[in-house]
Design a protein around this motif. Sequence first.
Motif, PDB file in Angstrom:
ATOM      1  N   ILE A   1       0.830  -1.196   0.000  1.00  0.00           N
ATOM      2  CA  ILE A   1       0.000   0.000   0.000  1.00  0.00           C
ATOM      3  C   ILE A   1       0.875   1.261   0.000  1.00  0.00           C
ATOM      4  O   ILE A   1       2.019   1.234   0.470  1.00  0.00           O
ATOM      5  CB  ILE A   1      -0.972   0.023   1.207  1.00  0.00           C
ATOM      6  CG1 ILE A   1      -0.201  -0.070   2.521  1.00  0.00           C
ATOM      7  CG2 ILE A   1      -1.986  -1.084   1.114  1.00  0.00           C
ATOM      8  CD1 ILE A   1      -1.098   0.017   3.737  1.00  0.00           C
ATOM      9  N   PRO A   2       0.352   2.366  -0.550  1.00  0.00           N
ATOM     10  CA  PRO A   2       1.151   3.594  -0.682  1.00  0.00           C
ATOM     11  C   PRO A   2       1.817   4.010   0.624  1.00  0.00           C
ATOM     12  O   PRO A   2       1.192   4.003   1.674  1.00  0.00           O
ATOM     13  CB  PRO A   2       0.116   4.636  -1.133  1.00  0.00           C
ATOM     14  CG  PRO A   2      -0.940   3.834  -1.832  1.00  0.00           C
ATOM     15  CD  PRO A   2      -1.010   2.532  -1.094  1.00  0.00           C
ATOM     16  N   GLY A   3       3.095   4.366   0.522  1.00  0.00           N
ATOM     17  CA  GLY A   3       3.844   4.843   1.682  1.00  0.00           C
ATOM     18  C   GLY A   3       4.662   3.770   2.376  1.00  0.00           C
ATOM     19  O   GLY A   3       5.623   4.081   3.086  1.00  0.00           O
ATOM     20  N   PHE A   4       4.304   2.506   2.192  1.00  0.00           N
ATOM     21  CA  PHE A   4       4.997   1.412   2.896  1.00  0.00           C
ATOM     22  C   PHE A   4       6.447   1.304   2.428  1.00  0.00           C
ATOM     23  O   PHE A   4       7.381   1.365   3.231  1.00  0.00           O
ATOM     24  CB  PHE A   4       4.261   0.088   2.653  1.00  0.00           C
ATOM     25  CG  PHE A   4       4.750  -1.053   3.498  1.00  0.00           C
ATOM     26  CD1 PHE A   4       4.012  -1.502   4.577  1.00  0.00           C
ATOM     27  CD2 PHE A   4       5.961  -1.693   3.229  1.00  0.00           C
ATOM     28  CE1 PHE A   4       4.463  -2.555   5.373  1.00  0.00           C
ATOM     29  CE2 PHE A   4       6.418  -2.737   4.011  1.00  0.00           C
ATOM     30  CZ  PHE A   4       5.664  -3.169   5.084  1.00  0.00           C
ATOM     31  N   GLU A   5       6.629   1.170   1.128  1.00  0.00           N
ATOM     32  CA  GLU A   5       7.979   0.930   0.597  1.00  0.00           C
ATOM     33  C   GLU A   5       8.891   2.133   0.808  1.00  0.00           C
ATOM     34  O   GLU A   5      10.095   1.977   1.055  1.00  0.00           O
ATOM     35  CB  GLU A   5       7.884   0.561  -0.888  1.00  0.00           C
ATOM     36  CG  GLU A   5       7.177  -0.777  -1.108  1.00  0.00           C
ATOM     37  CD  GLU A   5       6.673  -0.969  -2.532  1.00  0.00           C
ATOM     38  OE1 GLU A   5       7.289  -0.405  -3.455  1.00  0.00           O
ATOM     39  OE2 GLU A   5       5.658  -1.672  -2.722  1.00  0.00           O
ATOM     40  N   ASP A   6       8.304   3.335   0.723  1.00  0.00           N
ATOM     41  CA  ASP A   6       9.109   4.552   0.895  1.00  0.00           C
ATOM     42  C   ASP A   6       9.818   4.568   2.247  1.00  0.00           C
ATOM     43  O   ASP A   6      10.945   5.069   2.360  1.00  0.00           O
ATOM     44  CB  ASP A   6       8.215   5.801   0.800  1.00  0.00           C
ATOM     45  CG  ASP A   6       7.584   5.946  -0.583  1.00  0.00           C
ATOM     46  OD1 ASP A   6       8.100   5.328  -1.530  1.00  0.00           O
ATOM     47  OD2 ASP A   6       6.577   6.665  -0.699  1.00  0.00           O
TER      48      ASP A   6
ATOM     49  N   GLU B   1       9.725   0.733  11.928  1.00  0.00           N
ATOM     50  CA  GLU B   1       8.297   0.852  12.212  1.00  0.00           C
ATOM     51  C   GLU B   1       7.670   1.661  11.076  1.00  0.00           C
ATOM     52  O   GLU B   1       7.943   2.843  10.920  1.00  0.00           O
ATOM     53  CB  GLU B   1       8.096   1.560  13.555  1.00  0.00           C
ATOM     54  CG  GLU B   1       6.673   1.463  14.066  1.00  0.00           C
ATOM     55  CD  GLU B   1       6.557   2.019  15.492  1.00  0.00           C
ATOM     56  OE1 GLU B   1       6.632   1.233  16.442  1.00  0.00           O
ATOM     57  OE2 GLU B   1       6.390   3.253  15.622  1.00  0.00           O
ATOM     58  N   VAL B   2       6.841   1.000  10.290  1.00  0.00           N
ATOM     59  CA  VAL B   2       6.234   1.628   9.117  1.00  0.00           C
ATOM     60  C   VAL B   2       4.791   2.011   9.440  1.00  0.00           C
ATOM     61  O   VAL B   2       3.984   1.162   9.824  1.00  0.00           O
ATOM     62  CB  VAL B   2       6.272   0.673   7.898  1.00  0.00           C
ATOM     63  CG1 VAL B   2       5.502   1.265   6.727  1.00  0.00           C
ATOM     64  CG2 VAL B   2       7.716   0.391   7.488  1.00  0.00           C
ATOM     65  N   LYS B   3       4.471   3.295   9.279  1.00  0.00           N
ATOM     66  CA  LYS B   3       3.122   3.779   9.570  1.00  0.00           C
ATOM     67  C   LYS B   3       2.432   4.145   8.246  1.00  0.00           C
ATOM     68  O   LYS B   3       2.958   4.950   7.471  1.00  0.00           O
ATOM     69  CB  LYS B   3       3.177   4.991  10.492  1.00  0.00           C
ATOM     70  CG  LYS B   3       3.766   4.676  11.863  1.00  0.00           C
ATOM     71  CD  LYS B   3       3.853   5.918  12.734  1.00  0.00           C
ATOM     72  CE  LYS B   3       4.440   5.575  14.105  1.00  0.00           C
ATOM     73  NZ  LYS B   3       4.570   6.775  14.968  1.00  0.00           N
TER      74      LYS B   3
END
Length: 326
Positions: A88-93, A105-107
């Motif tokens: 989902i958008p923002g995870f890989e970044d 910790e990925v939010k």
Amino acid sequence: VAVKPEVTLGDYKGVEVPKSEIAVTDEEVDAEVKKEQDKNARTVAVEDRAAANDDITTIDFEGFVDGVAFEGGKGTDYALTLGSGTFIPGFEDQLVGANTGDHVEVKVTFPEEYQAKELAGKEAVFQCDVKKIETKEVPELDDEFAKDVSEFDTLAEYKEDVKKKLTEKKEKEARTAKENAAVDKAIENAQMDIPELMTKTECRQMMDDFSRRMQQQGLSMEQYFQFTGQSMDKMMEDMKPQALKRIQTRLVLEKVAEAENIQPSEEEITEEIQKMADAYKMEADKIREAIGESGLEQMKKDMAVQKAVTVIADAAVEVEKAADAE
């Protein structure tokens, strides 16, 4: 029972169709060569820097919403290519800049239209452990590369062969486009009334074909409907235009074959049976015996219909496409 409708042909010879462009550019050749270059890339471990876009990270992760782990949010040894848009958008970044061994910790926030309705629009925290970072190294584009991936000794010769194959591919695509456009015009110029029952029967046939393809992939139709949110009625309704087009195409081509007195020769029938024999690794006589008289008649009809396509396309007039309005 639907009675086969009568078809009144209009103009089917000399119809105008758009002319297709078959020139191959250097950019297209380079793009094809790059695909082969990427296919021959090797994966190497990254140890002297942090993760960057296009790197392949191997991660363990677990997702939480309001501090509670949710179903389907856990993965082990997952190979994720950063920048691929897989997650989902923002995870890989948020994994860009991480090093091997880091805990990140990925939010993120699930999209409002997310497939799992209970997670749609919710904020989540993923606890991620970066276990490995790898990158792809592509080979140099030189004569050695050409020798490795082809029968040619130089990169120039290899590129020339790629250009030749792309040209052949475009010529086939152009021929198919011409056939489709010409047949569409023949259908447009013909007159026929298709019974609703005939369209429904064709839709059911298409649905059966689709169901068989799903089963070959290990998926039942119930599972497919569950995963996609589709329904049998909706799919049948969506299939109607395509089903109608199939019926119109077949009827018009059969009528053209009749009008032109098109029949496959005995040699062409023998050749077609031999192709089937080669495909099934059987003797031609056994194939002919297996399909029987009714199957042979259907084969002749199918071959006549294909010949009708050729007649219509060969007689079509290619015209330059109109320039886009400014």
